[in-house]
Design a protein around this motif. Structure first.
Motif, PDB file in Angstrom:
ATOM      1  N   ASP A 154      35.069  93.174  34.167  1.00 18.77           N
ATOM      2  CA  ASP A 154      35.584  92.496  32.983  1.00 18.77           C
ATOM      3  C   ASP A 154      36.625  93.341  32.244  1.00 18.77           C
ATOM      4  N   LYS A 155      36.795  94.613  32.637  1.00 17.29           N
ATOM      5  CA  LYS A 155      37.768  95.488  31.982  1.00 17.29           C
ATOM      6  C   LYS A 155      39.088  95.579  32.749  1.00 17.29           C
ATOM      7  N   LEU A 156      39.222  94.776  33.808  1.00 21.59           N
ATOM      8  CA  LEU A 156      40.518  94.689  34.493  1.00 21.59           C
ATOM      9  C   LEU A 156      41.510  93.988  33.584  1.00 21.59           C
ATOM     10  N   GLU A 157      42.777  94.389  33.651  1.00 19.14           N
ATOM     11  CA  GLU A 157      43.804  93.725  32.853  1.00 19.14           C
ATOM     12  C   GLU A 157      43.992  92.291  33.335  1.00 19.14           C
ATOM     13  N   GLU A 158      44.471  91.452  32.433  1.00 25.02           N
ATOM     14  CA  GLU A 158      44.612  90.031  32.731  1.00 25.02           C
ATOM     15  C   GLU A 158      45.458  89.811  33.989  1.00 25.02           C
ATOM     16  N   GLY A 159      44.926  88.979  34.866  1.00 27.20           N
ATOM     17  CA  GLY A 159      45.645  88.631  36.087  1.00 27.20           C
ATOM     18  C   GLY A 159      45.287  89.495  37.282  1.00 27.20           C
ATOM     19  N   TYR A 160      44.651  90.652  37.060  1.00 25.38           N
ATOM     20  CA  TYR A 160      44.288  91.548  38.159  1.00 25.38           C
ATOM     21  C   TYR A 160      42.888  91.195  38.668  1.00 25.38           C
ATOM     22  N   THR A 161      42.731  91.082  39.975  1.00 26.29           N
ATOM     23  CA  THR A 161      41.438  90.730  40.569  1.00 26.29           C
ATOM     24  C   THR A 161      41.194  91.563  41.824  1.00 26.29           C
ATOM     25  N   PRO A 162      39.915  91.909  42.100  1.00 29.13           N
ATOM     26  CA  PRO A 162      39.612  92.663  43.319  1.00 29.13           C
ATOM     27  C   PRO A 162      39.577  91.745  44.525  1.00 29.13           C
ATOM     28  N   ASP A 163      40.106  92.218  45.639  1.00 28.65           N
ATOM     29  CA  ASP A 163      40.052  91.465  46.890  1.00 28.65           C
ATOM     30  C   ASP A 163      38.828  91.919  47.683  1.00 28.65           C
ATOM     31  N   GLN A 164      38.664  91.353  48.875  1.00 27.32           N
ATOM     32  CA  GLN A 164      37.512  91.679  49.719  1.00 27.32           C
ATOM     33  C   GLN A 164      37.498  93.175  50.035  1.00 27.32           C
ATOM     34  N   PRO A 165      36.419  93.902  49.659  1.00 29.17           N
ATOM     35  CA  PRO A 165      36.368  95.340  49.936  1.00 29.17           C
ATOM     36  C   PRO A 165      36.171  95.626  51.417  1.00 29.17           C
ATOM     37  N   ILE A 166      36.643  96.795  51.834  1.00 25.65           N
ATOM     38  CA  ILE A 166      36.477  97.267  53.212  1.00 25.65           C
ATOM     39  C   ILE A 166      35.610  98.514  53.170  1.00 25.65           C
ATOM     40  N   VAL A 167      34.486  98.497  53.894  1.00 25.82           N
ATOM     41  CA  VAL A 167      33.546  99.617  53.896  1.00 25.82           C
ATOM     42  C   VAL A 167      33.536 100.249  55.283  1.00 25.82           C
ATOM     43  N   ASN A 168      33.628 101.568  55.315  1.00 22.43           N
ATOM     44  CA  ASN A 168      33.620 102.289  56.594  1.00 22.43           C
ATOM     45  C   ASN A 168      32.649 103.471  56.505  1.00 22.43           C
ATOM     46  N   PRO A 169      31.568 103.457  57.327  1.00 21.62           N
ATOM     47  CA  PRO A 169      31.158 102.371  58.216  1.00 21.62           C
ATOM     48  C   PRO A 169      30.578 101.206  57.425  1.00 21.62           C
ATOM     49  N   ASN A 170      30.575 100.014  58.041  1.00 21.30           N
ATOM     50  CA  ASN A 170      30.124  98.834  57.311  1.00 21.30           C
ATOM     51  C   ASN A 170      28.615  98.621  57.374  1.00 21.30           C
ATOM     52  N   SER A 171      27.901  99.497  58.072  1.00 17.60           N
ATOM     53  CA  SER A 171      26.440  99.436  58.066  1.00 17.60           C
ATOM     54  C   SER A 171      25.894 100.861  58.106  1.00 17.60           C
ATOM     55  N   ILE A 172      24.676 101.028  57.589  1.00 20.30           N
ATOM     56  CA  ILE A 172      24.048 102.343  57.569  1.00 20.30           C
ATOM     57  C   ILE A 172      22.655 102.239  58.179  1.00 20.30           C
ATOM     58  N   ARG A 173      22.093 103.384  58.534  1.00 21.22           N
ATOM     59  CA  ARG A 173      20.782 103.428  59.183  1.00 21.22           C
ATOM     60  C   ARG A 173      19.763 103.984  58.204  1.00 21.22           C
ATOM     61  N   VAL A 174      18.704 103.219  57.980  1.00 20.41           N
ATOM     62  CA  VAL A 174      17.645 103.613  57.050  1.00 20.41           C
ATOM     63  C   VAL A 174      16.397 103.970  57.842  1.00 20.41           C
ATOM     64  N   THR A 175      15.799 105.108  57.511  1.00 23.34           N
ATOM     65  CA  THR A 175      14.564 105.543  58.153  1.00 23.34           C
ATOM     66  C   THR A 175      13.480 105.663  57.085  1.00 23.34           C
ATOM     67  N   ALA A 176      12.357 104.978  57.308  1.00 24.56           N
ATOM     68  CA  ALA A 176      11.237 105.007  56.360  1.00 24.56           C
ATOM     69  C   ALA A 176      10.033 104.374  57.043  1.00 24.56           C
ATOM     70  N   SER A 177       8.959 104.222  56.289  1.00 17.15           N
ATOM     71  CA  SER A 177       7.799 103.524  56.823  1.00 17.15           C
ATOM     72  C   SER A 177       8.112 102.036  56.939  1.00 17.15           C
ATOM     73  N   LYS A 178       7.379 101.329  57.773  1.00 17.21           N
ATOM     74  CA  LYS A 178       7.605  99.893  57.953  1.00 17.21           C
ATOM     75  C   LYS A 178       7.420  99.150  56.634  1.00 17.21           C
ATOM     76  N   GLU A 179       6.454  99.597  55.835  1.00 15.65           N
ATOM     77  CA  GLU A 179       6.201  98.938  54.549  1.00 15.65           C
ATOM     78  C   GLU A 179       7.410  99.056  53.635  1.00 15.65           C
ATOM     79  N   VAL A 180       8.053 100.215  53.611  1.00 21.98           N
ATOM     80  CA  VAL A 180       9.240 100.418  52.774  1.00 21.98           C
ATOM     81  C   VAL A 180      10.428  99.665  53.356  1.00 21.98           C
ATOM     82  N   ILE A 181      10.597  99.705  54.667  1.00 19.46           N
ATOM     83  CA  ILE A 181      11.690  98.974  55.313  1.00 19.46           C
ATOM     84  C   ILE A 181      11.622  97.482  54.966  1.00 19.46           C
TER      85      ILE A 181
END
Length: 415
Positions: A154-181
């Protein structure tokens, strides 16, 4: 004095005294180093003391490759009691270890006694808490897509908008117990958009949340990702004007000049965009054109504009052999005559002249007299005789020559 020194009994007593002092000195030193009580008959018993060492880390021993353990506190408090020297050293160096040995325990929940090792034999330790409840579960690894959470959008100046973000890598690996997963709801990287006006490139830390928005302490690989967020600024699509410089080689004429694309998108603050109705400054040098040609030219960035798209355009230029056509006695129109004024043509008195036009054969064949205008501008001229330049207005890709460049007129006030 000499008689005393020569007395055998006196010398024996002195020797015995020195031997006792030497024995006491050796035993005091070895007792302080070994942590055992001295047997020196001249020394007093070692003083005892008691102190609590806080925030002592707890070390856990288990199969870390295949199991996950929860319930082990990061630190505990340990109360030590014993000789002051040994106690002071333990408090200062903290070379002892509090640990939980889970190596022989099965999957499930267990009550485990915390133990101490590497502590001086002279000291006694009391651990708080001394017993803990741990849960041992099978370790599970799973991949999750990374979502980007925008803050301060909401603090972007008028008319400015974010486009689709690019994440690298686009997925991560989580290790934990099955209950936490199974509790994982979202995997997020956060980007602050406050006052952003151009593409954001940053490294963002990964945070794992459950369905209630609670952060889950899990093992993440990688824990930091690269995030690119294009910021779309206000834009406006404008037509543009192609300025022609130089002259074609004699005998040639322009058939067509076709740009691709035909419009340019400009980006910048809204108040700047409102000032522009078209884009100027795109130029073609005709002196370099000798045949049908395709050229690429830069699009200039106007003042106040942050960028243009595209930055270059292609222009197709087609030429043909030049032909000419003469329009005789073409009437000259007047514009700009002030109210209450009249004028007369002096030379030529007919108010008409011959016009020769030049162009490609296909253009010349289709041109008509009504397609071209001759006019003179009489604005701001006072009474009297004046020589006024004749202006020609006609289709693109034509050139022309006039019988004469100027005409003479007389201006007077209406009676």
């Amino acid at each position: 004095m000499d008689r005393l020194m020569n007395n055998h009994w006196v010398m024996r007593i002195i020797a015995l005294f020195l031997a006792i002092m030497l024995y006491a000195s050796v035993n005091i030193e070895s007792g302080s180093q070994g942590g055992t009580q001295s047997t020196n008959p001249f020394s007093s018993s070692p003083s005892l003391d008691k102190a609590t060492v806080t925030d002592v880390p707890v070390v856990t021993y288990f199969d870390q490759e295949n199991l996950v353990v929860t319930g082990v506190p990061e630190t505990v408090n340990v109360t030590l009691e014993g000789p002051t020297v040994a106690l002071t050293k333990a408090r200062t160096v903290k070379d002892f270890e509090i640990y939980a040995d889970l190596n022989n325990l099965s999957i499930g929940t267990h009550r485990v006694q915390l133990k101490v090792k590497n502590l001086s034999e002279d000291l006694e330790a009391s651990i708080n808490p001394s017993t803990i409840t741990v849960s041992i579960e099978e370790k599970v690894t799973k991949d999750f897509p990374v979502e980007v959470d925008f803050t301060n959008e909401d603090k972007l100046e008028e008319g400015y908008t974010p486009d689709q973000p690019i994440v690298n890598p686009n997925s991560i690996r989580v290790t934990a117990s099955k209950e936490v997963i199974d509790r994982i709801e979202t995997v997020q990287a956060t980007v602050n958009l406050e006052t952003a006006k151009e593409t954001i490139n940053q490294e963002s830390r990964i945070t794992i949340y459950d369905s209630d928005g609670n952060i889950l302490p899990v093992e993440v690989e990688p824990s930091v990702v690269d995030v690119t967020v294009p910021i779309k600024s206000p834009s406006k699509t404008l037509p543009f004007k192609i300025s022609r410089e130089g002259e074609l080689e004699k005998g040639l004429s322009i058939l067509s000049i076709e740009p691709n694309p035909k419009e340019i998108t400009v980006y910048g603050p809204l108040d700047v965009l409102e000032k522009y109705e078209f884009l100027d400054g795109i130029k073609v040098d005709l002196s370099e054109i000798q045949k049908d040609t395709s050229i690429e030219v830069d699009v200039p960035v106007p003042e106040g504009i942050t960028k243009v798209s595209p930055e270059k355009i292609k222009i197709e230029i087609d030429v043909e052999e030049q032909q000419e056509k003469v329009f005789s006695s073409k009437k000259i129109q007047e514009v700009g005559l002030s109210e209450g004024k009249v004028f007369d043509y002096i030379d030529p008195d007919s108010g008409a002249m011959d016009l020769t036009v030049y162009g490609a054969t296909s253009v010349i064949n289709e041109i008509k007299s009504d397609d071209i205008e001759l006019y003179i501008n009489l604005s701001d001229l006072a009474d009297g005789e004046h020589e006024v330049e004749v202006q020609v207005n006609g289709p693109q890709n034509l050139t022309w020559s006039l019988q004469k460049e100027k005409v003479k007129v007389r201006i007077s006030s209406a009676s």
